[in-house]
Write a protein that holds these residues in place. Sequence first.
Motif, PDB file in Angstrom:
ATOM      1  N   ILE A 147       4.519  13.925 -11.440  1.00  5.99           N
ATOM      2  CA  ILE A 147       3.480  13.499 -10.501  1.00  5.99           C
ATOM      3  C   ILE A 147       3.499  14.429  -9.286  1.00  5.99           C
ATOM      4  O   ILE A 147       4.515  15.047  -8.963  1.00  5.99           O
ATOM      5  CB  ILE A 147       3.648  12.030 -10.037  1.00  5.99           C
ATOM      6  CG1 ILE A 147       4.993  11.824  -9.343  1.00  5.99           C
ATOM      7  CG2 ILE A 147       3.480  11.080 -11.181  1.00  5.99           C
ATOM      8  CD1 ILE A 147       5.145  10.463  -8.706  1.00  5.99           C
ATOM      9  N   LYS A 148       2.373  14.527  -8.620  1.00  5.96           N
ATOM     10  CA  LYS A 148       2.272  15.246  -7.349  1.00  5.96           C
ATOM     11  C   LYS A 148       1.883  14.210  -6.327  1.00  5.96           C
ATOM     12  O   LYS A 148       0.802  13.650  -6.371  1.00  5.96           O
ATOM     13  CB  LYS A 148       1.242  16.350  -7.434  1.00  5.96           C
ATOM     14  CG  LYS A 148       1.657  17.427  -8.384  1.00  5.96           C
ATOM     15  CD  LYS A 148       0.661  18.534  -8.406  1.00  5.96           C
ATOM     16  CE  LYS A 148       1.149  19.586  -9.394  1.00  5.96           C
ATOM     17  NZ  LYS A 148       0.253  20.710  -9.444  1.00  5.96           N
ATOM     18  N   TYR A 149       2.778  13.929  -5.408  1.00 12.33           N
ATOM     19  CA  TYR A 149       2.586  12.837  -4.468  1.00 12.33           C
ATOM     20  C   TYR A 149       2.382  13.352  -3.087  1.00 12.33           C
ATOM     21  O   TYR A 149       2.961  14.222  -2.606  1.00 12.33           O
ATOM     22  CB  TYR A 149       3.802  11.908  -4.558  1.00 12.33           C
ATOM     23  CG  TYR A 149       3.643  10.602  -3.838  1.00 12.33           C
ATOM     24  CD1 TYR A 149       2.611   9.747  -4.154  1.00 12.33           C
ATOM     25  CD2 TYR A 149       4.531  10.229  -2.859  1.00 12.33           C
ATOM     26  CE1 TYR A 149       2.473   8.537  -3.505  1.00 12.33           C
ATOM     27  CE2 TYR A 149       4.421   9.029  -2.212  1.00 12.33           C
ATOM     28  CZ  TYR A 149       3.379   8.196  -2.541  1.00 12.33           C
ATOM     29  OH  TYR A 149       3.257   6.987  -1.909  1.00 12.33           O
ATOM     30  N   GLU A 195       0.843  -1.183   0.000  1.00 14.75           N
ATOM     31  CA  GLU A 195       0.000   0.000   0.000  1.00 14.75           C
ATOM     32  C   GLU A 195       0.883   1.239   0.000  1.00 14.75           C
ATOM     33  O   GLU A 195       1.850   1.336   0.756  1.00 14.75           O
ATOM     34  CB  GLU A 195      -0.887  -0.004   1.246  1.00 14.75           C
ATOM     35  CG  GLU A 195      -1.923   1.077   1.231  1.00 14.75           C
ATOM     36  CD  GLU A 195      -2.873   0.973   2.400  1.00 14.75           C
ATOM     37  OE1 GLU A 195      -3.404   2.019   2.790  1.00 14.75           O
ATOM     38  OE2 GLU A 195      -3.073  -0.142   2.920  1.00 14.75           O
ATOM     39  N   GLY A 196       0.585   2.183  -0.871  1.00 15.35           N
ATOM     40  CA  GLY A 196       1.362   3.411  -0.980  1.00 15.35           C
ATOM     41  C   GLY A 196       2.393   3.385  -2.088  1.00 15.35           C
ATOM     42  O   GLY A 196       2.981   4.421  -2.399  1.00 15.35           O
ATOM     43  N   ASP A 197       2.655   2.236  -2.712  1.00 10.98           N
ATOM     44  CA  ASP A 197       3.599   2.161  -3.823  1.00 10.98           C
ATOM     45  C   ASP A 197       3.010   2.832  -5.061  1.00 10.98           C
ATOM     46  O   ASP A 197       1.793   2.830  -5.273  1.00 10.98           O
ATOM     47  CB  ASP A 197       3.933   0.705  -4.170  1.00 10.98           C
ATOM     48  CG  ASP A 197       4.850   0.060  -3.148  1.00 10.98           C
ATOM     49  OD1 ASP A 197       5.422   0.798  -2.329  1.00 10.98           O
ATOM     50  OD2 ASP A 197       4.991  -1.172  -3.181  1.00 10.98           O
ATOM     51  N   VAL A 198       3.867   3.397  -5.880  1.00  8.78           N
ATOM     52  CA  VAL A 198       3.446   4.045  -7.129  1.00  8.78           C
ATOM     53  C   VAL A 198       3.652   3.039  -8.255  1.00  8.78           C
ATOM     54  O   VAL A 198       4.754   2.530  -8.444  1.00  8.78           O
ATOM     55  CB  VAL A 198       4.257   5.333  -7.383  1.00  8.78           C
ATOM     56  CG1 VAL A 198       3.864   5.972  -8.695  1.00  8.78           C
ATOM     57  CG2 VAL A 198       4.066   6.310  -6.239  1.00  8.78           C
ATOM     58  N   VAL A 199       2.574   2.752  -8.996  1.00  5.70           N
ATOM     59  CA  VAL A 199       2.622   1.766 -10.069  1.00  5.70           C
ATOM     60  C   VAL A 199       1.927   2.311 -11.315  1.00  5.70           C
ATOM     61  O   VAL A 199       1.142   3.253 -11.243  1.00  5.70           O
ATOM     62  CB  VAL A 199       1.939   0.438  -9.665  1.00  5.70           C
ATOM     63  CG1 VAL A 199       2.639  -0.208  -8.500  1.00  5.70           C
ATOM     64  CG2 VAL A 199       0.486   0.629  -9.368  1.00  5.70           C
ATOM     65  N   ILE A 200       2.232   1.702 -12.449  1.00  7.29           N
ATOM     66  CA  ILE A 200       1.471   1.921 -13.680  1.00  7.29           C
ATOM     67  C   ILE A 200       0.576   0.708 -13.838  1.00  7.29           C
ATOM     68  O   ILE A 200       1.048  -0.429 -13.790  1.00  7.29           O
ATOM     69  CB  ILE A 200       2.392   2.054 -14.898  1.00  7.29           C
ATOM     70  CG1 ILE A 200       3.263   3.292 -14.771  1.00  7.29           C
ATOM     71  CG2 ILE A 200       1.570   2.113 -16.181  1.00  7.29           C
ATOM     72  CD1 ILE A 200       4.260   3.458 -15.902  1.00  7.29           C
ATOM     73  N   ARG A 204      11.614   4.093  -4.840  1.00 10.12           N
ATOM     74  CA  ARG A 204      11.547   5.385  -4.145  1.00 10.12           C
ATOM     75  C   ARG A 204      12.373   6.467  -4.850  1.00 10.12           C
ATOM     76  O   ARG A 204      11.886   7.583  -5.014  1.00 10.12           O
ATOM     77  CB  ARG A 204      11.993   5.205  -2.689  1.00 10.12           C
ATOM     78  CG  ARG A 204      11.702   6.403  -1.852  1.00 10.12           C
ATOM     79  CD  ARG A 204      10.189   6.482  -1.622  1.00 10.12           C
ATOM     80  NE  ARG A 204       9.829   7.818  -1.184  1.00 10.12           N
ATOM     81  CZ  ARG A 204       8.740   8.464  -1.583  1.00 10.12           C
ATOM     82  NH1 ARG A 204       7.908   7.922  -2.404  1.00 10.12           N
ATOM     83  NH2 ARG A 204       8.476   9.661  -1.129  1.00 10.12           N
ATOM     84  N   PRO A 205      13.620   6.203  -5.284  1.00  9.83           N
ATOM     85  CA  PRO A 205      14.369   7.242  -6.002  1.00  9.83           C
ATOM     86  C   PRO A 205      13.691   7.660  -7.315  1.00  9.83           C
ATOM     87  O   PRO A 205      13.729   8.833  -7.693  1.00  9.83           O
ATOM     88  CB  PRO A 205      15.731   6.593  -6.279  1.00  9.83           C
ATOM     89  CG  PRO A 205      15.872   5.532  -5.262  1.00  9.83           C
ATOM     90  CD  PRO A 205      14.489   5.041  -4.994  1.00  9.83           C
ATOM     91  N   GLN A 206      13.057   6.723  -7.989  1.00  7.85           N
ATOM     92  CA  GLN A 206      12.344   7.065  -9.225  1.00  7.85           C
ATOM     93  C   GLN A 206      11.150   7.968  -8.932  1.00  7.85           C
ATOM     94  O   GLN A 206      10.899   8.924  -9.674  1.00  7.85           O
ATOM     95  CB  GLN A 206      11.870   5.798  -9.939  1.00  7.85           C
ATOM     96  CG  GLN A 206      12.990   4.973 -10.526  1.00  7.85           C
ATOM     97  CD  GLN A 206      12.509   3.630 -11.041  1.00  7.85           C
ATOM     98  OE1 GLN A 206      11.561   3.054 -10.521  1.00  7.85           O
ATOM     99  NE2 GLN A 206      13.186   3.127 -12.054  1.00  7.85           N
ATOM    100  N   VAL A 207      10.445   7.700  -7.846  1.00 12.73           N
ATOM    101  CA  VAL A 207       9.292   8.527  -7.473  1.00 12.73           C
ATOM    102  C   VAL A 207       9.758   9.936  -7.118  1.00 12.73           C
ATOM    103  O   VAL A 207       9.143  10.927  -7.528  1.00 12.73           O
ATOM    104  CB  VAL A 207       8.521   7.895  -6.292  1.00 12.73           C
ATOM    105  CG1 VAL A 207       7.462   8.836  -5.758  1.00 12.73           C
ATOM    106  CG2 VAL A 207       7.901   6.579  -6.722  1.00 12.73           C
ATOM    107  N   GLU A 208      10.854  10.045  -6.390  1.00 12.70           N
ATOM    108  CA  GLU A 208      11.390  11.361  -6.035  1.00 12.70           C
ATOM    109  C   GLU A 208      11.792  12.140  -7.278  1.00 12.70           C
ATOM    110  O   GLU A 208      11.554  13.342  -7.370  1.00 12.70           O
ATOM    111  CB  GLU A 208      12.573  11.197  -5.085  1.00 12.70           C
ATOM    112  CG  GLU A 208      12.171  10.683  -3.719  1.00 12.70           C
ATOM    113  CD  GLU A 208      13.345  10.275  -2.863  1.00 12.70           C
ATOM    114  OE1 GLU A 208      14.504  10.370  -3.329  1.00 12.70           O
ATOM    115  OE2 GLU A 208      13.102   9.846  -1.721  1.00 12.70           O
ATOM    116  N   TRP A 209      12.397  11.477  -8.255  1.00 10.61           N
ATOM    117  CA  TRP A 209      12.777  12.133  -9.507  1.00 10.61           C
ATOM    118  C   TRP A 209      11.539  12.621 -10.263  1.00 10.61           C
ATOM    119  O   TRP A 209      11.516  13.741 -10.767  1.00 10.61           O
ATOM    120  CB  TRP A 209      13.579  11.156 -10.380  1.00 10.61           C
ATOM    121  CG  TRP A 209      14.099  11.782 -11.631  1.00 10.61           C
ATOM    122  CD1 TRP A 209      15.266  12.463 -11.782  1.00 10.61           C
ATOM    123  CD2 TRP A 209      13.461  11.786 -12.908  1.00 10.61           C
ATOM    124  NE1 TRP A 209      15.402  12.890 -13.082  1.00 10.61           N
ATOM    125  CE2 TRP A 209      14.290  12.482 -13.803  1.00 10.61           C
ATOM    126  CE3 TRP A 209      12.264  11.272 -13.384  1.00 10.61           C
ATOM    127  CZ2 TRP A 209      13.963  12.686 -15.125  1.00 10.61           C
ATOM    128  CZ3 TRP A 209      11.945  11.473 -14.715  1.00 10.61           C
ATOM    129  CH2 TRP A 209      12.781  12.165 -15.567  1.00 10.61           C
TER     130      TRP A 209
END
Length: 54
Positions: free
Chosen positions: A52-54, A16-21, A40-45
């Motif tokens: 994206i707005k997380y 839960e909370g992971d970013v996926v396509i 996590r580093p990909q989401v931060e980038w």
Amino acid sequence: MGRIPGSKKKRMWIREGDVVIANPWEVQDCKAEVIWKYTRPQVEWLERKGYIKY
């Protein structure tokens, strides 16, 4: 609710909370197939670049 295809099932854990396509199924809109999970580093980038707005 998402399904992980067989080739990625043993290598990918989704929490839960992971970013996926996800690609929605044509016959059932409430279900989807998980295509990719971001680390996590990909989401931060993606956040820094404004994708994206997380």
